[in-house]
Motif scaffolding. Structure first.
Motif, PDB file in Angstrom:
ATOM      1  N   ALA A 299       2.466  11.348   7.141  1.00  0.00           N
ATOM      2  CA  ALA A 299       1.035  11.017   7.108  1.00  0.00           C
ATOM      3  C   ALA A 299       0.803   9.643   6.490  1.00  0.00           C
ATOM      4  CB  ALA A 299       0.279  12.087   6.328  1.00  0.00           C
ATOM      5  N   THR A 300       1.546   9.320   5.443  1.00  0.00           N
ATOM      6  CA  THR A 300       1.411   8.005   4.809  1.00  0.00           C
ATOM      7  C   THR A 300       1.810   6.890   5.763  1.00  0.00           C
ATOM      8  OG1 THR A 300       1.823   8.935   2.609  1.00  0.00           O
ATOM      9  CG2 THR A 300       2.185   6.566   2.886  1.00  0.00           C
ATOM     10  N   PHE A 301       2.931   7.073   6.449  1.00  0.00           N
ATOM     11  CA  PHE A 301       3.363   6.073   7.429  1.00  0.00           C
ATOM     12  C   PHE A 301       2.310   5.902   8.518  1.00  0.00           C
ATOM     13  CE2 PHE A 301       8.145   7.080   6.594  1.00  0.00           C
ATOM     14  CZ  PHE A 301       8.074   6.385   5.402  1.00  0.00           C
ATOM     15  N   ALA A 302       1.728   7.012   8.947  1.00  0.00           N
ATOM     16  CA  ALA A 302       0.711   6.961  10.003  1.00  0.00           C
ATOM     17  C   ALA A 302      -0.500   6.147   9.549  1.00  0.00           C
ATOM     18  CB  ALA A 302       0.292   8.379  10.389  1.00  0.00           C
ATOM     19  N   GLU A 303      -0.938   6.364   8.337  1.00  0.00           N
ATOM     20  CA  GLU A 303      -2.081   5.606   7.818  1.00  0.00           C
ATOM     21  C   GLU A 303      -1.771   4.117   7.758  1.00  0.00           C
ATOM     22  OE1 GLU A 303      -2.768   7.453   4.070  1.00  0.00           O
ATOM     23  OE2 GLU A 303      -4.154   8.962   4.887  1.00  0.00           O
ATOM     24  N   GLU A 304      -0.544   3.794   7.372  1.00  0.00           N
ATOM     25  CA  GLU A 304      -0.162   2.387   7.232  1.00  0.00           C
ATOM     26  C   GLU A 304      -0.236   1.627   8.550  1.00  0.00           C
ATOM     27  OE1 GLU A 304       3.724   2.389   5.577  1.00  0.00           O
ATOM     28  OE2 GLU A 304       3.070   2.891   3.544  1.00  0.00           O
ATOM     29  N   ILE A 305       0.008   2.306   9.656  1.00  0.00           N
ATOM     30  CA  ILE A 305      -0.006   1.618  10.948  1.00  0.00           C
ATOM     31  C   ILE A 305      -1.251   1.960  11.767  1.00  0.00           C
ATOM     32  CG2 ILE A 305       2.487   1.341  11.065  1.00  0.00           C
ATOM     33  CD1 ILE A 305       2.641   3.755  12.900  1.00  0.00           C
ATOM     34  N   GLY A 306      -2.261   2.483  11.093  1.00  0.00           N
ATOM     35  CA  GLY A 306      -3.556   2.683  11.735  1.00  0.00           C
ATOM     36  C   GLY A 306      -3.676   3.895  12.624  1.00  0.00           C
ATOM     37  N   ARG A 307      -2.840   4.904  12.401  1.00  0.00           N
ATOM     38  CA  ARG A 307      -2.959   6.123  13.179  1.00  0.00           C
ATOM     39  C   ARG A 307      -3.962   7.081  12.536  1.00  0.00           C
ATOM     40  NH1 ARG A 307      -0.146   2.876  15.733  1.00  0.00           N
ATOM     41  NH2 ARG A 307       1.794   3.440  16.795  1.00  0.00           N
ATOM     42  N   GLU A 308      -4.527   7.970  13.338  1.00  0.00           N
ATOM     43  CA  GLU A 308      -5.368   9.035  12.820  1.00  0.00           C
ATOM     44  C   GLU A 308      -4.506  10.037  12.053  1.00  0.00           C
ATOM     45  OE1 GLU A 308      -8.580   9.618  12.961  1.00  0.00           O
ATOM     46  OE2 GLU A 308      -9.399   8.342  14.533  1.00  0.00           O
ATOM     47  N   VAL A 309      -5.056  10.578  10.989  1.00  0.00           N
ATOM     48  CA  VAL A 309      -4.365  11.620  10.230  1.00  0.00           C
ATOM     49  C   VAL A 309      -5.322  12.793  10.064  1.00  0.00           C
ATOM     50  CG1 VAL A 309      -3.331  12.269   8.014  1.00  0.00           C
ATOM     51  CG2 VAL A 309      -2.884  10.005   8.992  1.00  0.00           C
TER      52      VAL A 309
END
Length: 364
Positions: free
Chosen positions: A244-254
């Motif tokens: 989830a943290t990686f996803a937030e860093e690259i602008g993905r929805e969480v």
């Protein structure tokens, strides 16, 4: 598909340095990502300074043709970042893998360039509730035509994969081992089923066994492949939160599925919601996020229930005994329970009672 020599050499280097990376990456996942973002020679000097000369010489002798043959012998295709089939979402990562080794349908990866995918992750020692939710989300997304990415791990990951297969959708499993090394071994059959209709992928060379640092490394790949990451259940220390943290860093929805507020196993996923992650109560919430609201309807089981079955289902959903259903005698309760079990809407709880399953339905 045939990855270029330069990218294959990088993959070989990561495989060679695996044991030494394990010694340096025992701390935060960010440390692993910093190492993987380094150019080849800098990575060698950072990880194995005393063996830099020997490793550099080994790299210079690298034979790409032999690597391609080795991959083919293991039943793997190779796709590098210079090829059209390489998933474009991975290019958002500063430490994007140079090569993906793929068992199964390489087209399943190429499709991710145009079709939003969802990564479903969560606890290995998951609750029955979490397993049912993961299974149903995977199935519903598959029916809606959305590829589902996960990590083949015990618990939520496997349930999401099984749901995707049940919905006859595209499942993509990302491994921390080589793509030809099913892990965990007990999921060999599930691994084979995914490879038949979807894809099993890894950045690690053929034959690579699992190392602890490779799990957060593979999590960044899952985040990069997906448009949205959904955490079904996670404790505060769960590795799923890294994804989830990686996803937030690259602008993905969480997003996260709410769990019991007093359950340790759901403390991390509940915290994600408190910190602003999307609340996922069903597949509709995911579809509204990755498309625009109402763009795709969620598949639902439509059932016709008589008054007795409705009353019994209402009682169970309220946490009461089926016998608490109003104006329903014991004979009608037994008949209603049999129908509700057949439909998959309720199940025995192991204590002599009944509980609602995670299968959503539209009552006709």
């Amino acid at each position: 598909m045939s990855a270029c020599a330069r990218c294959l050499r990088r993959a070989e280097l990561v495989g060679m340095l695996g044991p030494r990376i394990a010694e340096l990456a025992s701390g935060p996942a960010d440390r692993t990502r910093l190492l993987l973002a380094l150019p080849d020679h800098d990575l060698v000097r950072a990880v194995a300074p005393l063996a830099a000369t020997q490793l550099t010489a080994a790299l210079e002798r690298f034979d790409a043709t032999a690597m391609r043959a080795r991959s083919a012998a293991a039943g793997l295709a190779t796709v590098c970042r210079h090829e059209a089939a390489y998933p474009s979402g991975l290019k958002d990562l500063d430490d994007a893998p140079s090569v993906l080794f793929v068992r199964g349908d390489v087209g399943a990866l190429a499709d991710l360039a145009d079709t939003p995918a969802v990564a479903i992750v969560g606890a290995r020692a998951a609750s029955r509730y979490a397993l049912e939710v993961a299974l149903e989300l995977g199935r519903a997304l598959a029916i809606a035509g959305v590829p589902v990415v996960s990590g083949l791990a015990l618990g939520v990951d496997a349930a999401a994969h099984r749901g995707t297969l049940a919905g006859q959708g595209r499942a993509v499993a990302v491994l921390a081992s080589g793509a030809d090394v099913p892990y965990p071994r007990r999921h060999r059959e599930l691994y084979a089923r995914i490879a038949q209709t979807g894809a099993v992928v890894s950045e690690m060379p053929p034959g690579t066994t699992v190392r602890r640092w490779a799990f957060p490394a593979r999590n960044r790949i899952m985040a990069g492949l997906a448009r949205m990451v959904v955490v079904v259940e996670a404790a505060e220390s769960s590795g799923s939160l890294i994804t989830a943290t990686f996803a937030e860093e690259i602008g993905r929805e969480v997003g996260a599925v709410p769990g019991r507020v007093n359950a340790h196993s759901a403390a991390g996923s509940n915290r994600l919601i408190a910190d602003g992650a999307a609340v996922v109560l069903g597949v509709e919430d995911i579809l509204d996020r990755i498309f625009h609201a109402g763009a795709r309807s969620a598949p639902r089981l439509e059932v016709e229930l008589d008054e007795s079955a409705r009353a019994v289902l209402d009682a169970i959903e309220a946490g009461e005994s089926p016998l608490a259903a109003r104006e329903v005698d014991a004979k009608q309760v037994r008949a209603a329970l049999g129908r509700l079990e057949t439909l998959g809407l309720v199940r025995r709880d192991g204590l002599g009672g009944y509980e609602r399953t995670g299968l959503p339905c539209q009552r006709a």
